[in-house]
Design an enzyme around this catalytic site. Structure first.
Site, mmCIF file in Angstrom:
data_model
loop_
_atom_site.group_PDB
_atom_site.id
_atom_site.type_symbol
_atom_site.label_atom_id
_atom_site.label_comp_id
_atom_site.label_asym_id
_atom_site.label_seq_id
_atom_site.Cartn_x
_atom_site.Cartn_y
_atom_site.Cartn_z
ATOM 1 N N ASP A 108 0.811 -1.216 0.000
ATOM 2 C CA ASP A 108 0.000 0.000 0.000
ATOM 3 C C ASP A 108 0.843 1.265 0.000
ATOM 4 O OD1 ASP A 108 -2.173 -1.635 0.006
ATOM 5 O OD2 ASP A 108 -2.720 -1.300 2.094
ATOM 6 N N ARG A 189 0.115 5.576 17.391
ATOM 7 C CA ARG A 189 -0.174 6.498 16.282
ATOM 8 C C ARG A 189 0.177 7.953 16.598
ATOM 9 N NH1 ARG A 189 0.644 2.402 14.156
ATOM 10 N NH2 ARG A 189 -0.877 1.176 12.986
ATOM 11 N N ASP A 218 -7.275 4.439 12.851
ATOM 12 C CA ASP A 218 -5.962 5.079 12.738
ATOM 13 C C ASP A 218 -5.987 6.380 11.955
ATOM 14 O OD1 ASP A 218 -4.694 3.243 14.299
ATOM 15 O OD2 ASP A 218 -3.906 2.044 12.658
ATOM 16 N N SER A 270 -4.199 -9.106 9.387
ATOM 17 C CA SER A 270 -3.712 -7.737 9.441
ATOM 18 C C SER A 270 -3.095 -7.542 10.813
ATOM 19 C CB SER A 270 -4.867 -6.757 9.220
ATOM 20 O OG SER A 270 -4.431 -5.425 9.430
#
Length: 494
Positions: A108, A189, A218, A270
């Site tokens: 990605d 994050r 996120d 994931s």
């Protein structure tokens, strides 16, 4: 006399060309060249094949070129210098100067690099934060980033900052989201996004970008941090803009733009890993009725396969924060790493939960937090000695809100910062040590000691004492139970 020099992407280029100061001028595109000279000959490379601009300064009588982006070839001459830029024109969606991208090196984010260049005509600075995800995930990132078209890769080790300034405050606050989740991704994050804002300032970027999907939490955590720390930065979220809908589309886009597709085997799950935890989502976990497979776990041994003999570990705590393991003082990151190793061996810290995402949907995730589970247990047990009832109740009630704020990405919200000041104040006397017993997935307390303990054996003892007169209890009970007694009298007509 002219010569062609091949330069690896983002290498530093110094060309000493003696040109009178009066012959130099600074162009809008950050390229300086002699106004008396003609442009360079065509280098024979397509626009998309060259990456970069050059910042040229006149120092003394020499012309100095610092290559801040990937440039594959530069032609130097004694009278003129020109660098052919790939990002001079406006992109399909607008124009940005330079974008700092949160970069992992996966498919990605590798595809996002050329997509940003194509759609916003910008330079792309890839940024990777080391928050303890493991050395393997950092290997070869620079080559991948440059091959994708980035001008440079910036890697920062944030492990100590992550644990000291983000994990430990949550630990001190007792923040747990929805009874189970120890906020591993939620805390990571904002520290990454904060570093991105710093890098954007360092490299002169006018935008930041991330690869978060429009369905997850996120995206909110990144962007709220950007808003709080630099509201002037543009934010680009390709997953909310592009036509790529899945892995196959991303692969086709990568091939079209000559981006090497990562050859690593794609996990069926994931995952997000940092020094605090490892999360698993997707595949069979999407059905809450399915039990996780044992081969999914990576940080912890199964409780059944854990050692048959328990292990004791002692945690030293000062002002509500851990400082040592088994009497050895360690830095925050080193301490957590040590406990991850110990806890993982005994199958500590596995959590399977269905949680409510901030964007509204429910999701199922499995988390491994071995060291964090040990630390939460240790701090809670020591607080049983050092906090009085009212303080503990208020702290626990605020911990719920604290966890919600962190989960929602509001780390830099004044409310969380104010609550943190409260947590710091009430735990300033939480000093001492806790000895824990680790055995086949369980953590139990063996002992707790504190110089600031509110526990008094002479008061708590069943023996009579001078401080507590048992006869006083009768009056206390009558007054404490008066509301209940009055209500019962009313109902009976007394």
């Amino acid at each position: 006399m002219a010569q062609l020099k091949a330069i690896s992407p983002c290498s530093s280029l110094n060309l000493s060309v003696h040109v009178p100061k009066s012959d130099l001028m600074l162009c809008n595109d950050n390229v300086s060249f002699s106004k008396k000279s003609a442009l360079f000959q065509e280098l024979g490379a397509r626009n998309s094949e060259l990456q970069g601009d050059a910042v040229v300064s006149n120092k003394g009588n020499g012309l100095r070129v610092h290559c801040n982006k990937g440039i594959q070839a530069v032609l130097s001459h004694d009278k003129a210098t020109e660098v052919f830029e790939a990002t001079k024109t406006k992109g399909l969606r607008g124009k940005l100067n330079k974008v700092v991208l949160a970069y992992s090196g996966g498919l990605d984010t590798s595809v996002i690099v050329p997509w940003l260049r194509e759609n916003y005509g910008c330079e792309v600075v890839c940024f990777t934060a080391d928050v303890g995800q493991g050395v393997g995930e950092l290997e070869g990132l620079e080559q991948k980033a440059k091959a994708s078209g980035a001008c440079q890769l910036v890697v920062k080790d944030l492990q100590e900052e992550f644990v000291r300034d983000f994990i430990f405050p949550c630990l001190r606050a007792g923040a747990i989201y929805e009874r189970k989740y120890l906020l591993g991704t939620s805390m990571a994050r904002p520290v990454i996004a904060k570093a991105m804002v710093d890098v954007a300032k360092e490299v002169g970027a006018d935008a930041v970008a991330h690869g978060c999907t429009g369905k997850g939490n996120d995206q909110v955590r990144f962007e709220l941090t950007f808003f709080a720390l630099n509201p002037e930065l543009n934010v680009v979220a390709p997953w909310r803009e592009w036509d790529i809908t899945g892995r196959e589309d991303a692969i086709e886009y990568a091939k079209k733009h000559n981006v090497p597709v990562p050859v690593t085997k794609k996990s069926i799950y994931s995952r997000d890993r940092n020094l605090w935890h490892l999360s698993h989502e997707g595949d069979i976990l999407e059905d809450p009725a399915n039990e996780p497979k044992e081969d999914m776990y990576m940080m912890s041994t199964s409780p059944e396969a854990a050692p048959d003999k328990p292990e004791y570990v002692e945690i030293g705590i000062v002002s509500g924060l851990p400082v040592s393991v088994n009497g050895v003082k360690l830095s925050p990151a080193s301490l957590l790493s040590k406990l991850n190793e110990i806890g993982g061996k005994h199958g500590i810290g596995r959590i399977d939960m269905v949680e409510n995402r901030l964007v509204g949907m429910k999701s199922r995730g499995v988390y491994e937090t071995p060291g964090g589970t040990i630390l939460f247990t240790a701090v809670r047990e020591l607080e049983s000695l050092t906090l009085d009832r009212e303080t503990m109740q208020v702290k626990d009630s605020l911990a719920l809100k604290y966890a919600e704020l962190v989960y929602a990405g509001r780390w830099f919200d004044p409310l969380r910062e104010s609550m943190d000041a409260f947590m710091e104040k009430i735990t300033e006397k939480t000093n001492g040590s806790v000895r824990l017993k680790l055995y086949k997935g369980s953590v139990s307390v063996a002992s707790r000691t504190s110089p600031n303990s509110l526990y008094r054996e002479d008061i708590s003892s069943f023996e009579s004492g001078q401080i507590y007169d048992q006869a006083d209890a009768a009056g206390f009970i009558r007054l404490y139970g008066l509301p209940m007694r009055v209500r019962a009298m009313l109902e009976k007509g007394i």
